[in-house]
Design a protein around this motif. Structure first.
Motif, short mmCIF file in Angstrom:
data_model
loop_
_atom_site.label_atom_id
_atom_site.label_comp_id
_atom_site.label_asym_id
_atom_site.label_seq_id
_atom_site.Cartn_x
_atom_site.Cartn_y
_atom_site.Cartn_z
N LEU A 173 0.84 -1.20 0.00
CA LEU A 173 0.00 0.00 0.00
C LEU A 173 0.87 1.24 0.00
N GLY A 174 0.68 2.06 -1.03
CA GLY A 174 1.37 3.36 -1.07
C GLY A 174 0.74 4.31 -0.07
N ARG A 175 1.49 4.74 0.92
CA ARG A 175 0.92 5.61 1.95
C ARG A 175 0.54 6.97 1.37
N GLY A 176 1.28 7.43 0.37
CA GLY A 176 0.97 8.71 -0.25
C GLY A 176 -0.35 8.69 -1.00
N SER A 177 -0.60 7.62 -1.75
CA SER A 177 -1.85 7.54 -2.50
C SER A 177 -3.04 7.40 -1.56
N TYR A 178 -2.85 6.68 -0.47
CA TYR A 178 -3.92 6.55 0.53
C TYR A 178 -4.22 7.90 1.16
N LYS A 179 -3.17 8.63 1.52
CA LYS A 179 -3.38 9.94 2.16
C LYS A 179 -4.01 10.94 1.19
N ALA A 180 -3.61 10.84 -0.11
CA ALA A 180 -4.20 11.73 -1.10
C ALA A 180 -5.69 11.47 -1.24
N ARG A 181 -6.11 10.23 -1.06
CA ARG A 181 -7.52 9.88 -1.22
C ARG A 181 -8.33 10.17 0.04
N PHE A 182 -7.74 9.85 1.20
CA PHE A 182 -8.53 9.92 2.44
C PHE A 182 -8.09 11.02 3.41
N GLY A 183 -6.90 11.58 3.20
CA GLY A 183 -6.44 12.65 4.06
C GLY A 183 -5.79 12.19 5.36
N THR A 184 -5.61 10.89 5.52
CA THR A 184 -5.01 10.34 6.74
C THR A 184 -3.98 9.29 6.35
N ASP A 185 -3.29 8.75 7.36
CA ASP A 185 -2.26 7.75 7.13
C ASP A 185 -2.81 6.36 7.50
N PRO A 186 -2.62 5.36 6.67
CA PRO A 186 -3.16 4.03 6.97
C PRO A 186 -2.58 3.42 8.23
N CYS A 187 -1.33 3.75 8.54
CA CYS A 187 -0.71 3.19 9.73
C CYS A 187 -1.39 3.71 11.00
N ALA A 188 -1.91 4.92 10.93
CA ALA A 188 -2.65 5.46 12.07
C ALA A 188 -4.09 4.94 12.07
N ASP A 189 -4.71 4.90 10.90
CA ASP A 189 -6.10 4.46 10.81
C ASP A 189 -6.29 3.02 11.27
N PHE A 190 -5.28 2.18 11.03
CA PHE A 190 -5.43 0.75 11.33
C PHE A 190 -4.33 0.23 12.26
N ALA A 191 -3.87 1.12 13.15
CA ALA A 191 -2.77 0.78 14.05
C ALA A 191 -3.07 -0.47 14.87
N THR A 192 -4.27 -0.56 15.42
CA THR A 192 -4.62 -1.70 16.28
C THR A 192 -4.66 -2.99 15.49
N GLU A 193 -5.28 -2.97 14.30
CA GLU A 193 -5.39 -4.18 13.49
C GLU A 193 -4.04 -4.65 12.95
N LEU A 194 -3.15 -3.70 12.63
CA LEU A 194 -1.88 -4.05 12.01
C LEU A 194 -0.81 -4.46 13.03
N ALA A 195 -0.96 -4.05 14.27
CA ALA A 195 0.07 -4.31 15.28
C ALA A 195 0.45 -5.78 15.42
N PRO A 196 -0.51 -6.74 15.45
CA PRO A 196 -0.12 -8.15 15.60
C PRO A 196 0.75 -8.65 14.45
N PHE A 197 0.49 -8.17 13.23
CA PHE A 197 1.28 -8.61 12.08
C PHE A 197 2.68 -8.02 12.15
N ASP A 198 2.77 -6.80 12.65
CA ASP A 198 4.07 -6.17 12.83
C ASP A 198 4.87 -6.94 13.88
N ASP A 199 4.21 -7.36 14.96
CA ASP A 199 4.89 -8.11 16.01
C ASP A 199 5.42 -9.45 15.50
N LEU A 200 4.71 -10.05 14.57
CA LEU A 200 5.13 -11.34 14.00
C LEU A 200 6.22 -11.19 12.94
N GLY A 201 6.55 -9.96 12.59
CA GLY A 201 7.55 -9.73 11.55
C GLY A 201 6.99 -9.90 10.15
#
Length: 430
Positions: free
Chosen positions: A361-389
């Motif tokens: 996911l291109g963070r710039g294209s997401y922000k251009a469309r929605f005005g926010t950052d996907p890492c902030a919008d989905f921090a809780t959902e993405l955290a377990p996958f980040d922890d698993l590497g």
């Protein structure tokens, strides 16, 4: 994470069709498309017929359709095309097209000519990339010639296995000689892109037989290969299988992935591999943002705010009933069954449709469309996958690592919203 293994569900669209519900009131298609961007649409035409039903199949399709039914179906497609074109109005432009199913080449050559004629009513058809699905038994020279003459750029054939015993185990009774003859015909007629579908996790399959099928497919040097894990779903021919074979499938996936990478293919998603310089028929269509116009009893249509279709079923008697109703329909001016996407669901769909691709996911294209950052919008959902590497995050992109990509079928369902999960859970399979 709430998943229990790497194979939860194949997320090829979001939300899943089992989250669709009857729309009340039924909106007019003209209103549905009124404020949508129409400059890069996807035309999808669904053919719900096959010569046989594979044991793993849960697609909306029926077998043994007589000529009277296929003719009536084409009549209905033509009526639906008229209604859809009127709803879109002037200015619609299509970037890509596909005939799917079922098996579109269940149609005779003459019926395929008519199907292409109906599709030809839509602006750009014949000049844009066109993909068509086929099967070994129906990939005949006369059918393929029609498709080539009407501009087909990609033919996808479901082989599943080059070993006869494995094909029978998947309830796909075909002979390798028939498969190879079909592939010879496809190459002889000539299409820019050949895709071959293979399945791993079949009863009796071993690493050696899996490599055998991979190498057999590579003899045709297909521009694309899709590697599908075998799924056992309710109401399918293999639905009684209960043993857990996750480890086996994951090992076979890694073996297939590494083998294709060593053969010069690049990985596009968990399932898709392609030659870097293959003639893949590039398109400007973007599934995250552009609309899809679906025609046929099993087709979906996507706008930014509404996904809609007709009713869905797997069990044959219900599928037949829905198709019978479709061919009698003379009013295609409204959306009947669907799912309305609010802002949160649109963000979630963009995340899912991007993250499950190797490019991420291109963070710039997401922000251009929605005005926010996907890492902030989905921090809780993405955290377990980040922890698993399983997640790689840079300033520019959010993408899955190779191991994360291997677990796409666990990651995808975990990212579904709770409302969508509840709708899917309450869906009565039929």
């Amino acid at each position: 994470m709430t998943t229990t293994g790497p194979y939860q569900a194949y997320v090829y669209a979001y939300p899943h069709k089992t989250a669709y519900r009857p729309l009340t009131p039924q909106p007019a298609l003209r209103e549905v498309w009124a404020k949508e961007p129409l400059d890069a649409l996807f035309l999808y035409m669904h053919v719900p017929f096959c010569e046989m039903r594979c044991g793993f199949c849960n697609l909306f399709t029926r077998t043994g359709a007589p000529e009277e039914l296929t003719g009536a179906y084409l009549d209905a497609l033509d009526r639906q095309a008229t209604a859809v074109l009127e709803a879109l109005g002037d200015g619609a432009s299509f970037a890509t097209a596909a005939f799917g199913g079922g098996t579109p080449t269940y149609f005779t050559a003459a019926e395929l000519e008519r199907l292409c004629g109906i599709a030809g009513r839509f602006p750009g058809f014949g000049e844009i990339p066109l993909g068509v699905e086929t099967s070994p038994a129906t990939a005949t020279t006369d059918r393929l010639t029609v498709l080539a003459e009407r501009g087909t750029s990609r033919v996808s054939i479901g082989v599943q296995s080059f070993i006869d015993e494995e094909a029978r185990a998947a309830v796909r009774p075909q002979k390798r000689a028939e498969v190879e003859a079909a592939l010879d015909r496809i190459r002889a007629v000539g299409f820019p892109t050949l895709n071959i579908d293979l399945i791993y996790g079949i009863d009796g399959q071993t690493p050696a037989t899996w490599l055998h099928s991979l190498n057999a497919a590579l003899e045709w040097r297909p521009e694309e290969l899709y590697l599908y894990p075998l799924y056992v779903r309710p109401l399918t021919g293999l639905g009684r299988r209960t043993q857990d074979w996750d480890d086996e499938r994951l090992a076979l996936y890694r073996l297939g992935r590494d083998h294709l990478l060593s053969e010069g293919y690049e990985q596009v998603s968990m399932r898709m591999f392609r030659l870097p310089n293959g003639a893949t028929g590039g398109t400007e269509y973007c599934c995250q943002t552009d609309g899809m116009v679906g025609l046929g009893s099993g087709a979906r249509s996507y706008t930014s705010n509404l996904h809609y279709s007709f009713e869905y079923a797997v069990e044959q008697r219900h599928v037949r009933s829905i198709i019978d109703g479709y061919v009698r329909e003379d009013d295609f001016t409204t959306a009947r069954v669907g799912f309305e996407l609010d802002e949160g669901e649109r963000r979630r769909r963009h995340l899912l449709q991007s993250l499950l691709q190797a490019d991420g996911l291109g963070r710039g294209s997401y922000k251009a469309r929605f005005g926010t950052d996907p890492c902030a919008d989905f921090a809780t959902e993405l955290a377990p996958f980040d922890d698993l590497g399983w997640l790689e995050t840079t300033e520019a992109v959010l993408r899955l690592t190779p191991e994360g990509l291997a677990h796409s079928d666990a990651i995808g369902p975990t990212l579904f919203s709770w409302p969508v999960r509840e709708l899917m859970a309450s869906y009565q399979a039929r």
